[in-house]
Design a protein around this motif. Structure first.
Motif, PDB file in Angstrom:
ATOM      1  N   ASN A 151       0.668  -1.043  -0.213  1.00 60.43           N
ATOM      2  CA  ASN A 151       0.474  -0.161   0.160  1.00 60.43           C
ATOM      3  C   ASN A 151       0.919   0.988   0.223  1.00 60.43           C
ATOM      4  N   ARG A 154       0.409   3.926  -3.012  1.00 57.45           N
ATOM      5  CA  ARG A 154      -1.301   4.322  -2.711  1.00 57.45           C
ATOM      6  C   ARG A 154      -1.128   5.290  -2.065  1.00 57.45           C
ATOM      7  N   PRO A 165      -2.706   9.465   4.447  1.00 53.17           N
ATOM      8  CA  PRO A 165      -2.753   8.537   5.206  1.00 53.17           C
ATOM      9  C   PRO A 165      -3.678   7.110   5.096  1.00 53.17           C
ATOM     10  N   ILE A 166      -3.176   6.069   4.361  1.00 55.67           N
ATOM     11  CA  ILE A 166      -3.951   4.998   4.411  1.00 55.67           C
ATOM     12  C   ILE A 166      -2.748   3.890   5.617  1.00 55.67           C
ATOM     13  N   THR A 167      -2.969   2.594   5.686  1.00 53.63           N
ATOM     14  CA  THR A 167      -2.760   1.681   6.590  1.00 53.63           C
ATOM     15  C   THR A 167      -2.254   0.667   5.533  1.00 53.63           C
TER      16      THR A 167
ATOM     17  N   ARG B  82      -8.579   6.683   7.304  1.00 54.04           N
ATOM     18  CA  ARG B  82      -6.984   6.189   6.762  1.00 54.04           C
ATOM     19  C   ARG B  82      -7.919   4.440   6.702  1.00 54.04           C
ATOM     20  N   ILE B  85     -10.306   4.472   3.319  1.00 51.61           N
ATOM     21  CA  ILE B  85      -9.620   4.382   2.717  1.00 51.61           C
ATOM     22  C   ILE B  85      -8.321   3.445   2.130  1.00 51.61           C
ATOM     23  N   THR B  86      -8.597   3.343   3.264  1.00 50.88           N
ATOM     24  CA  THR B  86      -7.784   1.820   3.035  1.00 50.88           C
ATOM     25  C   THR B  86      -7.947   0.381   1.807  1.00 50.88           C
ATOM     26  N   THR B  88     -11.009   0.876   0.600  1.00 51.63           N
ATOM     27  CA  THR B  88     -11.375   1.752  -1.060  1.00 51.63           C
ATOM     28  C   THR B  88     -10.279   1.745  -2.299  1.00 51.63           C
ATOM     29  N   PRO B  89     -10.570   1.097  -3.045  1.00 53.27           N
ATOM     30  CA  PRO B  89      -9.514   1.001  -4.119  1.00 53.27           C
ATOM     31  C   PRO B  89      -9.540   2.828  -4.875  1.00 53.27           C
ATOM     32  N   THR B  90      -8.273   3.677  -4.779  1.00 52.83           N
ATOM     33  CA  THR B  90      -8.588   4.928  -5.055  1.00 52.83           C
ATOM     34  C   THR B  90      -7.211   4.822  -5.828  1.00 52.83           C
TER      35      THR B  90
END
Lengths: 200, 313
Positions: A151, A154, A165-167, B82, B85-86, B88-90
């Motif tokens: 990730n 991303r 912020p994405i885990t 967070r 969105i993690t 969700t396919p962005t």
């Protein structure tokens, strides 16, 4: 060190960077962690995912043309991360660009290496450069640990200034087995497949 | 009783409940022999332990004051978004819209609460966020799945920021005869929602047979819902002394909170499954992620806020 703690705290707040030990467990054995590379926070993310006692003896390999420029970046790289800076562009004839890595390994330190050499746009790694092969040949007793950084492409795709912020998870795979007399392309492909394998 | 005293009675009651829960968990664990019952009990104990930490953090923020409470909910929104969105396919083209959501919309929405600017608080996300988020994505020149991508980001922002921010927004309400006690109302909401979740879980584990929505949320049963909803409504009614409501009004409010919480759990479970996940994350041991705890709150809070504002101010 305060700045290191701050850096780790910030990375955890933004992307989590929690480790998942899939094919191996944390161990003080001398190791080379090699991972896919897609963002500027990869180095700090992988480094923060290690337990503190291993982190102290694990040094990220960083490109001198990025981390060595600018006083702040250089300070973070050398003082916080204790990075080994290497020159990934042309070097003068006769000098081996890997020699700083040899010195670190001779001293017994572990390394964090991104064998693609540069950041990629896609999630899965591209072709590996030869450095990992030469290190593996010269240091047959150092464990080679494939790591998949999930990730992070991303969170901070190439070209982005701020991470979103994405885990993100740091997935440690099974140590790469050594095969006698394996040629360079076969070894590098196998190493790359091991990183992809850690993604599943 | 002063609001302060009421607050300490509440905390005392919750701590007593947790002590009982921990003791039951400990006894059950010592008696358990079968492998799958051990797994269930270990998960139960992990949940109880997480409750201790959550109650601690919550109470600490309450004791420190209004600003700390608002900041805590800003962080809850941050971690919830967070997680959203993690899953969700962005795409790379959404990067700027996402930065806007995390680093501008969250601080502004919560700043509006501390600034007591109610009018802008209610429209900031539905109007300004709604129009600016897709604009930022469009400026990145990527049309692939554009509507799906923006719709998902909008949904995440609405649920995790707008809806959750209605919990601390209760501090904005001017309720006659209730000045300076709004923090208790906030506590009431969270307590009823979470007790309802816990009691539905307990009744479901003890008596659950008939599944309500097996595809969407396999753990929800009719027996669990009826038992949990009824007991949480009764507890809500019994808590009337910390609210501006009469006991009967308090029962009605608690019932609406329970019902909305149930619908929130169900809808967000459907969202989670459509995104291909079982849990929202791993942040809270035993429970899953932040959103696994906040799903019911996100549906109950805006409705509770609106009804209280409409009928009691």
């Amino acid at each position: 060190m305060l700045l290191s703690k701050l850096l780790i705290g910030l990375v955890r707040l933004l992307v989590g960077a929690m480790p998942r030990w899939i094919g191996t467990i944390p161990s003080p054995t001398q190791r080379i962690y090699f991972a896919n590379h897609s963002s500027h926070i990869d180095t700090v993310a992988l480094w923060s995912a290690l337990p503190p006692e291993l982190r102290a003896r694990t040094r990220p390999v960083a490109a001198a043309d990025y981390w060595g420029t600018g006083r702040f970046k250089r300070y973070v790289a050398l003082k916080c991360l204790n990075a080994v800076l290497i020159n990934r562009n042309k070097t003068e004839a006769g000098s081996n660009p890997l020699s700083p890595l040899f010195e670190a390994l001779d001293r017994g330190d572990s390394l964090i290496l991104f064998p693609e050499g540069t950041r990629q746009l896609q999630a899965l790694p591209g072709n590996f450069k030869a450095g990992l092969f030469h290190l593996a040949e010269r240091y047959p007793n150092v464990e080679l640990i494939p790591v998949y950084l999930e990730n992070l492409n991303r969170s901070m795709p190439k070209g982005a200034i701020l991470p979103v912020p994405i885990t993100c998870t740091v997935r440690f795979g099974t140590p790469l087995a050594r095969i006698a007399n394996e040629d360079k392309p076969t070894f590098l492909n196998r190493a790359r497949d091991a990183v992809i394998g850690a993604a599943q | 009783m002063s609001p302060q005293q009421k607050f300490y009675w509440l905390i005392g009651g919750i701590v007593a409940l947790l002590v009982i829960a921990s003791l039951i968990g400990w006894v059950l664990r010592r008696r358990a022999t079968a492998e799958n019952s051990i797994a269930v009990i270990d998960n139960l104990n992990a949940r109880v332990n997480a409750w201790w930490s959550m109650v601690f953090i919550f109470s600490a923020a309450f004791i420190i004051g209004t600003t700390a409470t608002i900041v805590m909910f800003a962080f809850i929104s941050f971690f919830a978004l967070r997680e959203f969105i993690t899953l969700t396919p962005t795409r790379a083209g959404d990067h700027r819209a996402l930065s806007l959501a995390f680093f501008v919309i969250i601080p502004v929405q919560y700043w509006l609460i501390s600034d007591r600017w109610y009018e802008l608080f209610t429209i900031f996300i539905p109007v300004y966020g709604f129009l600016l988020l897709p604009s930022f994505s469009a400026l990145a020149h990527d049309a692939e799945n554009f509507l799906e991508r923006t719709a998902k980001i909008q949904w995440g922002v609405m649920i995790t920021i707008y809806c959750i921010s209605h919990v601390p927004a209760l501090l904005l309400l001017d309720i006659p005869g209730y000045t300076g006690q709004n923090a208790l109302l906030l506590f009431y909401l969270i307590l009823v929602v979470q007790l309802s979740d816990v009691l539905q879980y307990v009744f479901g584990k003890l008596f659950g047979k008939t599944k309500i929505a097996p595809v969407v949320s396999p753990s929800k049963t009719v027996e669990g819902f009826v038992g949990g909803a009824a007991s949480a409504t009764l507890i809500g009614a019994a808590m009337w002394w910390i609210t501006p409501f009469t006991p009967l009004q308090s029962a009605g409010m608690a019932f609406i909170i329970v019902l909305m919480g149930f619908l929130g759990g169900l809808s967000l479970s459907a969202v989670k499954r459509s995104l291909g996940a079982k849990d929202w994350g791993t942040m809270i041991k035993g429970h899953g992620g932040m959103m696994d705890r906040m799903d019911s709150v996100s549906f109950a809070a805006p409705i509770f806020f609106h009804l209280t504002r409409y009928f009691f101010t």
